[in-house]
Design a protein around this motif. Sequence first.
Motif, PDB file in Angstrom:
ATOM      1  N   VAL A  37      83.128 -22.292  75.937  1.00  0.00           N
ATOM      2  CA  VAL A  37      82.208 -21.836  76.980  1.00  0.00           C
ATOM      3  C   VAL A  37      82.932 -21.065  78.148  1.00  0.00           C
ATOM      4  CG1 VAL A  37      80.434 -22.087  78.396  1.00  0.00           C
ATOM      5  CG2 VAL A  37      80.272 -23.227  76.180  1.00  0.00           C
ATOM      6  N   MET A  38      83.973 -21.847  78.627  1.00  0.00           N
ATOM      7  CA  MET A  38      84.651 -21.176  79.707  1.00  0.00           C
ATOM      8  C   MET A  38      85.520 -20.078  79.261  1.00  0.00           C
ATOM      9  SD  MET A  38      84.744 -23.727  82.632  1.00  0.00           S
ATOM     10  CE  MET A  38      85.854 -23.116  83.448  1.00  0.00           C
ATOM     11  N   LEU A  39      86.174 -20.183  78.067  1.00  0.00           N
ATOM     12  CA  LEU A  39      86.868 -18.822  77.807  1.00  0.00           C
ATOM     13  C   LEU A  39      85.830 -17.612  77.576  1.00  0.00           C
ATOM     14  CD1 LEU A  39      89.559 -17.675  76.849  1.00  0.00           C
ATOM     15  CD2 LEU A  39      88.991 -18.547  74.520  1.00  0.00           C
ATOM     16  N   ARG A  40      84.732 -17.963  77.043  1.00  0.00           N
ATOM     17  CA  ARG A  40      83.777 -16.774  76.987  1.00  0.00           C
ATOM     18  C   ARG A  40      83.373 -16.190  78.369  1.00  0.00           C
ATOM     19  NH1 ARG A  40      77.890 -17.299  73.779  1.00  0.00           N
ATOM     20  NH2 ARG A  40      77.595 -15.017  73.554  1.00  0.00           N
ATOM     21  N   MET A  41      83.056 -17.233  79.126  1.00  0.00           N
ATOM     22  CA  MET A  41      82.887 -16.496  80.711  1.00  0.00           C
ATOM     23  C   MET A  41      83.878 -15.648  81.029  1.00  0.00           C
ATOM     24  SD  MET A  41      80.782 -19.432  82.357  1.00  0.00           S
ATOM     25  CE  MET A  41      82.057 -20.769  82.310  1.00  0.00           C
ATOM     26  N   ALA A  42      85.053 -16.007  80.852  1.00  0.00           N
ATOM     27  CA  ALA A  42      86.384 -15.322  81.396  1.00  0.00           C
ATOM     28  C   ALA A  42      86.542 -14.246  80.499  1.00  0.00           C
ATOM     29  CB  ALA A  42      87.516 -16.098  80.815  1.00  0.00           C
ATOM     30  N   ALA A  59      81.881 -12.578  91.991  1.00  0.00           N
ATOM     31  CA  ALA A  59      82.781 -12.196  90.303  1.00  0.00           C
ATOM     32  C   ALA A  59      84.169 -12.431  90.257  1.00  0.00           C
ATOM     33  CB  ALA A  59      82.085 -10.872  89.724  1.00  0.00           C
ATOM     34  N   MET A  60      84.912 -11.916  91.213  1.00  0.00           N
ATOM     35  CA  MET A  60      86.417 -11.659  90.947  1.00  0.00           C
ATOM     36  C   MET A  60      86.681 -13.423  91.593  1.00  0.00           C
ATOM     37  SD  MET A  60      87.382  -9.116  89.961  1.00  0.00           S
ATOM     38  CE  MET A  60      89.237  -8.755  90.463  1.00  0.00           C
ATOM     39  N   GLN A  61      86.139 -13.917  92.380  1.00  0.00           N
ATOM     40  CA  GLN A  61      86.513 -15.388  92.543  1.00  0.00           C
ATOM     41  C   GLN A  61      86.087 -16.306  91.521  1.00  0.00           C
ATOM     42  OE1 GLN A  61      84.151 -15.795  96.107  1.00  0.00           O
ATOM     43  NE2 GLN A  61      86.101 -15.690  97.518  1.00  0.00           N
ATOM     44  N   THR A  62      84.878 -16.008  90.810  1.00  0.00           N
ATOM     45  CA  THR A  62      84.368 -16.760  89.553  1.00  0.00           C
ATOM     46  C   THR A  62      85.530 -16.534  88.434  1.00  0.00           C
ATOM     47  OG1 THR A  62      82.222 -16.548  90.148  1.00  0.00           O
ATOM     48  CG2 THR A  62      82.761 -17.208  87.798  1.00  0.00           C
TER      49      THR A  62
END
Length: 100
Positions: A37-42, A59-62
């Motif tokens: 899930v984290m990779l998908r967000m990245a 978004a950049m900080q995220t």
Amino acid sequence: KKVRPIGEPYGKMTEIEQTYWAEFTQELPWLNSGHRVMLRMACQLSARMDEGSEMGVSAMQTLSSILSKLGATPVDETKVNHAGDGDEDPDDRFFGGKTN
């Protein structure tokens, strides 16, 4: 501890997101199914940058935070346990590791 591999990208990911998936999984071989899930967000946020979509500070900080959590920054990579990287611990001979 056995973990499942990261696997293939999600079916609904765009072509550019899937390209990022392949790039991240190649560059970060320690990723496993628990990181999906984290990779998908990245991948989604990285694709937004390439598409020229407006990327605000939030978004950049995220994205930066996600990459850090995945061990994808030079500083954070040093904290990742690279299982099977071939380095032998000299203390293994005393504490139940391989014998020489």
